[in-house]
Scaffold this motif. Structure first.
Motif, PDB file in Angstrom:
ATOM      1  N   VAL A 285      27.247  41.004  38.221  1.00  0.00           N
ATOM      2  CA  VAL A 285      28.808  40.171  39.056  1.00  0.00           C
ATOM      3  C   VAL A 285      28.416  41.048  40.418  1.00  0.00           C
ATOM      4  O   VAL A 285      28.663  41.172  41.202  1.00  0.00           O
ATOM      5  N   ALA A 286      28.338  42.838  40.019  1.00  0.00           N
ATOM      6  CA  ALA A 286      28.308  43.915  41.006  1.00  0.00           C
ATOM      7  C   ALA A 286      27.392  43.222  41.512  1.00  0.00           C
ATOM      8  O   ALA A 286      27.317  43.862  43.439  1.00  0.00           O
ATOM      9  N   LEU A 287      26.588  42.354  41.770  1.00  0.00           N
ATOM     10  CA  LEU A 287      24.912  42.724  42.193  1.00  0.00           C
ATOM     11  C   LEU A 287      25.055  41.308  43.088  1.00  0.00           C
ATOM     12  O   LEU A 287      24.793  40.840  44.316  1.00  0.00           O
ATOM     13  N   ASP A 288      24.881  40.447  42.405  1.00  0.00           N
ATOM     14  CA  ASP A 288      25.224  39.250  43.247  1.00  0.00           C
ATOM     15  C   ASP A 288      26.815  37.919  43.636  1.00  0.00           C
ATOM     16  O   ASP A 288      26.080  36.924  44.480  1.00  0.00           O
ATOM     17  N   ALA A 289      27.630  38.645  43.073  1.00  0.00           N
ATOM     18  CA  ALA A 289      28.675  38.015  42.458  1.00  0.00           C
ATOM     19  C   ALA A 289      29.370  37.507  44.755  1.00  0.00           C
ATOM     20  O   ALA A 289      28.653  38.564  45.215  1.00  0.00           O
ATOM     21  N   PRO A 290      29.621  36.777  44.992  1.00  0.00           N
ATOM     22  CA  PRO A 290      30.633  36.738  46.431  1.00  0.00           C
ATOM     23  C   PRO A 290      31.075  38.252  46.742  1.00  0.00           C
ATOM     24  O   PRO A 290      31.729  38.327  45.613  1.00  0.00           O
ATOM     25  N   VAL A 291      31.689  38.178  48.302  1.00  0.00           N
ATOM     26  CA  VAL A 291      31.889  39.586  48.285  1.00  0.00           C
ATOM     27  C   VAL A 291      33.326  39.340  47.382  1.00  0.00           C
ATOM     28  O   VAL A 291      34.660  41.141  46.504  1.00  0.00           O
ATOM     29  N   ALA A 292      34.037  38.463  47.196  1.00  0.00           N
ATOM     30  CA  ALA A 292      35.595  38.816  46.509  1.00  0.00           C
ATOM     31  C   ALA A 292      36.305  38.320  45.346  1.00  0.00           C
ATOM     32  O   ALA A 292      36.509  38.794  44.506  1.00  0.00           O
ATOM     33  N   ALA A 293      34.879  38.248  44.685  1.00  0.00           N
ATOM     34  CA  ALA A 293      34.304  38.907  43.370  1.00  0.00           C
ATOM     35  C   ALA A 293      33.645  39.795  42.729  1.00  0.00           C
ATOM     36  O   ALA A 293      32.868  39.450  41.539  1.00  0.00           O
ATOM     37  N   ARG A 294      33.357  40.412  43.744  1.00  0.00           N
ATOM     38  CA  ARG A 294      32.546  41.557  43.332  1.00  0.00           C
ATOM     39  C   ARG A 294      33.556  42.970  42.488  1.00  0.00           C
ATOM     40  O   ARG A 294      35.216  43.330  43.335  1.00  0.00           O
ATOM     41  N   PRO A 295      33.520  43.641  42.244  1.00  0.00           N
ATOM     42  CA  PRO A 295      34.046  44.707  41.221  1.00  0.00           C
ATOM     43  C   PRO A 295      33.792  46.006  42.189  1.00  0.00           C
ATOM     44  O   PRO A 295      32.772  45.949  42.788  1.00  0.00           O
TER      45      PRO A 295
ATOM     46  N   GLY B  10      30.821  50.335  35.496  1.00  0.00           N
ATOM     47  CA  GLY B  10      30.934  51.258  34.090  1.00  0.00           C
ATOM     48  C   GLY B  10      29.467  50.621  33.352  1.00  0.00           C
ATOM     49  O   GLY B  10      30.002  49.144  32.885  1.00  0.00           O
ATOM     50  N   TYR B  11      28.494  51.009  33.606  1.00  0.00           N
ATOM     51  CA  TYR B  11      27.305  50.426  32.611  1.00  0.00           C
ATOM     52  C   TYR B  11      26.993  50.888  31.725  1.00  0.00           C
ATOM     53  O   TYR B  11      26.799  51.989  31.512  1.00  0.00           O
ATOM     54  N   ILE B  12      27.253  50.369  30.679  1.00  0.00           N
ATOM     55  CA  ILE B  12      27.200  51.578  29.399  1.00  0.00           C
ATOM     56  C   ILE B  12      26.064  50.187  27.986  1.00  0.00           C
ATOM     57  O   ILE B  12      26.970  49.533  27.695  1.00  0.00           O
ATOM     58  N   TYR B  13      25.674  51.327  27.772  1.00  0.00           N
ATOM     59  CA  TYR B  13      24.207  50.835  27.159  1.00  0.00           C
ATOM     60  C   TYR B  13      22.661  49.215  27.516  1.00  0.00           C
ATOM     61  O   TYR B  13      23.031  49.040  26.471  1.00  0.00           O
ATOM     62  N   GLY B  14      23.264  49.685  28.581  1.00  0.00           N
ATOM     63  CA  GLY B  14      23.158  48.567  29.480  1.00  0.00           C
ATOM     64  C   GLY B  14      21.124  48.570  29.768  1.00  0.00           C
ATOM     65  O   GLY B  14      20.499  49.876  29.642  1.00  0.00           O
ATOM     66  N   PRO B  15      20.600  47.767  30.133  1.00  0.00           N
ATOM     67  CA  PRO B  15      18.633  47.723  30.063  1.00  0.00           C
ATOM     68  C   PRO B  15      18.610  48.602  31.456  1.00  0.00           C
ATOM     69  O   PRO B  15      19.628  48.778  32.433  1.00  0.00           O
ATOM     70  N   GLN B  16      17.849  49.617  31.381  1.00  0.00           N
ATOM     71  CA  GLN B  16      17.703  50.614  32.164  1.00  0.00           C
ATOM     72  C   GLN B  16      16.305  50.436  33.448  1.00  0.00           C
ATOM     73  O   GLN B  16      16.385  51.142  34.321  1.00  0.00           O
ATOM     74  N   ASP B  17      16.517  48.983  33.645  1.00  0.00           N
ATOM     75  CA  ASP B  17      15.451  48.984  34.383  1.00  0.00           C
ATOM     76  C   ASP B  17      16.020  48.469  35.820  1.00  0.00           C
ATOM     77  O   ASP B  17      16.396  48.419  36.406  1.00  0.00           O
ATOM     78  N   ALA B  18      14.849  49.054  37.293  1.00  0.00           N
ATOM     79  CA  ALA B  18      15.007  48.704  38.357  1.00  0.00           C
ATOM     80  C   ALA B  18      14.930  47.600  39.255  1.00  0.00           C
ATOM     81  O   ALA B  18      14.665  46.470  38.075  1.00  0.00           O
ATOM     82  N   GLU B  19      15.943  47.075  39.810  1.00  0.00           N
ATOM     83  CA  GLU B  19      16.206  46.234  40.413  1.00  0.00           C
ATOM     84  C   GLU B  19      16.364  46.797  41.902  1.00  0.00           C
ATOM     85  O   GLU B  19      16.814  48.071  42.486  1.00  0.00           O
ATOM     86  N   ASN B  20      16.476  45.885  42.938  1.00  0.00           N
ATOM     87  CA  ASN B  20      16.895  46.471  44.571  1.00  0.00           C
ATOM     88  C   ASN B  20      18.005  46.313  44.463  1.00  0.00           C
ATOM     89  O   ASN B  20      19.050  44.880  44.229  1.00  0.00           O
TER      90      ASN B  20
END
Length: 314
Positions: free
Chosen positions: A204-214, A218-228
């Protein structure tokens, strides 16, 4: 123990933090009626998909509520006591491998803890991958599905085919469009997610339209993989236990991606806590995770209009 059985046990850790376990480490999943939730808001209003009748509710260890087969997404507000609200809001996304939701452990308990600190919280019950209704069939089914995801959770089938990111974006958009009625600053609306909920919040933070982004993540025990990471990504608080059995430590590539984009990020790597620690495992420093998240929000200027207030806040 076979790999599938081991993964079934890992599924159990997504929803448990101390409740009783059956032989072999699997949770005692006690069938339960859906708890009364008079405040739940259909996420898409009259156009809401699905039906409440599809849901399968249980109490893990006879204690914490979990739900499977969600087709009817909702948002439940948990409000601070009168006069205590600080104008910030957080959408809470529980985890459960996109096949169940740990509604107590990573949802309502978190929301009430946030509300106690003056933050208006909203628990998101998002749509899930269907599972067998029978509990005895559901556990091996979830273990097999999870086995396919290990090693590439951010690009796997469960996330790729999930409606969770769309529901997360709809939740942020709903809260922002109703900010005035809740006494919320529309520029101080964030999202916190746990495990699959963290993966949902990240998308949601990276892909959602601007009006729907936080405005923060808070990213709690999610996978730590890199991305752009784009230059306008929201600030991120990243927390995980270094002994996480579901997402073994890779360091913190995702935080490094945030840094490369010159976006604010804070990292907490706890020595112990495993996966699914929720608000913390007693006897470990994971019990400080919410206080640290709150302190970070304050440092970023999301909690008040005092010296730390964000310049773009009302």
């Amino acid at each position: 123990m076979t790999r599938i059985a081991s993964l079934c046990t890992l599924v159990a850790t997504l929803v448990l933090s101390g409740p009783a376990l059956a032989q072999g480490g699997m949770p005692v999943m006690v069938p339960a009626k859906a708890p009364a939730d008079q405040q739940a808001i259909p996420l898409y209003g009259k156009a809401n998909p699905g039906s409440l009748s599809s849901e399968v509710w249980s109490r893990a260890g006879g204690k914490d509520y979990t739900v499977r087969n969600v087709t009817y997404p909702t948002l439940t507000p948990v409000l601070p006591a009168k006069g205590k609200a600080n104008g910030a809001a957080v959408v809470v996304a529980p985890g459960g491998a996109f096949m169940l939701l740990a509604m107590d452990h990573e949802g309502w308990k978190v929301a009430h803890a946030l509300a106690a600190r003056g933050i208006t919280a909203f628990v998101l019950k998002y749509r899930l991958t269907p599972t067998p209704r029978d509990e005895k069939e559901a556990a091996p089914f979830m273990g097999a599905k999870l086995a396919q995801e290990i090693g590439h959770p951010m690009s796997g089938e469960l996330l790729g085919k999930s409606e969770a990111p769309a529901d997360g974006a709809a939740a942020i958009a709903y809260v922002r469009s109703h900010a005035a009625s809740y006494g919320i600053d529309p520029k101080r609306i964030g999202m916190i997610g746990f495990s699959a909920g963290a993966m949902t919040a990240r998308r949601v933070a990276l892909d959602a339209p601007v009006a729907a982004r936080p405005d923060f993540l808070g990213y709690i025990y999610g996978p730590q993989d890199a991305e752009n990471v784009p230059a306008d990504a929201p600030p991120m608080f990243d927390a995980i236990a270094l002994d996480d059995a579901l997402f073994p430590s890779k360091g913190f590539p995702i935080a490094q991606s945030w840094m490369a984009a010159k976006r604010p990020v804070e990292i907490h790597g706890y020595q112990q806590g495993n996966h699914g620690f929720g608000l913390g495992v007693p006897g470990t420093t994971t019990t400080h995770v919410l206080d640290q998240f709150i302190a970070w929000l304050d440092m970023q200027g999301f909690l008040a209009k005092g010296p730390n207030a964000r310049k773009d806040s009302k």
